[in-house]
Design a protein around this motif. Sequence first.
Motif, short mmCIF file in Angstrom:
data_model
loop_
_atom_site.label_atom_id
_atom_site.label_comp_id
_atom_site.label_asym_id
_atom_site.label_seq_id
_atom_site.Cartn_x
_atom_site.Cartn_y
_atom_site.Cartn_z
N ASP A 59 -46.49 45.57 -16.14
CA ASP A 59 -45.24 46.50 -15.00
C ASP A 59 -44.41 46.88 -14.56
OD1 ASP A 59 -48.50 47.94 -15.12
OD2 ASP A 59 -48.96 46.55 -13.69
N VAL A 60 -43.93 45.61 -15.37
CA VAL A 60 -41.81 46.19 -14.93
C VAL A 60 -41.63 47.73 -15.22
CG1 VAL A 60 -40.01 45.07 -15.37
CG2 VAL A 60 -41.80 43.83 -15.56
N ILE A 61 -41.91 48.66 -16.53
CA ILE A 61 -41.82 49.73 -16.96
C ILE A 61 -43.01 50.61 -17.09
CG2 ILE A 61 -39.58 49.12 -18.19
CD1 ILE A 61 -40.55 49.23 -20.60
N PRO A 62 -42.44 52.27 -16.85
CA PRO A 62 -43.54 52.63 -17.09
C PRO A 62 -44.01 52.12 -18.53
CG PRO A 62 -41.56 53.84 -17.06
CD PRO A 62 -41.11 52.47 -16.50
N TRP A 63 -45.61 53.42 -18.77
CA TRP A 63 -45.07 53.74 -20.31
C TRP A 63 -44.28 54.35 -20.88
CZ3 TRP A 63 -47.80 50.38 -23.61
CH2 TRP A 63 -48.54 49.37 -23.24
N TRP A 64 -44.51 55.92 -20.24
CA TRP A 64 -43.48 56.18 -21.49
C TRP A 64 -41.94 55.58 -21.64
CZ3 TRP A 64 -38.10 57.79 -19.91
CH2 TRP A 64 -37.88 57.55 -18.36
#
Length: 200
Positions: free
Chosen positions: A92-97
Amino acid sequence: MGDDPTRTDVWTLPNLLSGLRLAGVPLFLWLVLGPEADIWALAVLVVSGITDYLDGWLARRWDQVSVLGQILDPVADRLYILAVVIGLALRDVIPWWVAILLPLRDLLMWGLVPLLRTRGYSALPVHFLGKAATFNLLYAFPLLLLGDGDGVVATLASVFGWAFAGWGIGLYWWAGLLYAWQVRRLLATTEPRRRQVADG
């Protein structure tokens, strides 16, 4: 001796460095997703960045540019980007998009390879934009990992990390679309390989 005596060599220092980079991919994923040893994971990324520069520099400096090296280097770059985006998305450090957008561009590139082969090519020369995109992304992800915390350093790392990521993602897709345009022009201006062979 020929014009390029080292072109088919396998056991060269640049190739060994590329192999070391590849070995670091599963190590990075384990460090990020297993013990969440972020400092060690960052160290792996730093070593990867150093070896990425060194293998190309040494290959040119020592005239050890080889077919294997030309394959290993971009493969290692793509695998690192894929491993990092998956690892950071799962944390959850970067969004999945973001994690989906980058591999999606690589899928576009792989989809163009069969079209290139109809004209007798396996790939087109790497564009400067692609190198710039990879440079930005390889700086962005360590900063974003470092920014996954509290304090001034984490905040600054996150800000600069997203700045690099924004430029990297934009350039990555720009380079991909430019590559697709080059393939389109090649298909329009070059006869299919089978027709060339038949005419010969």
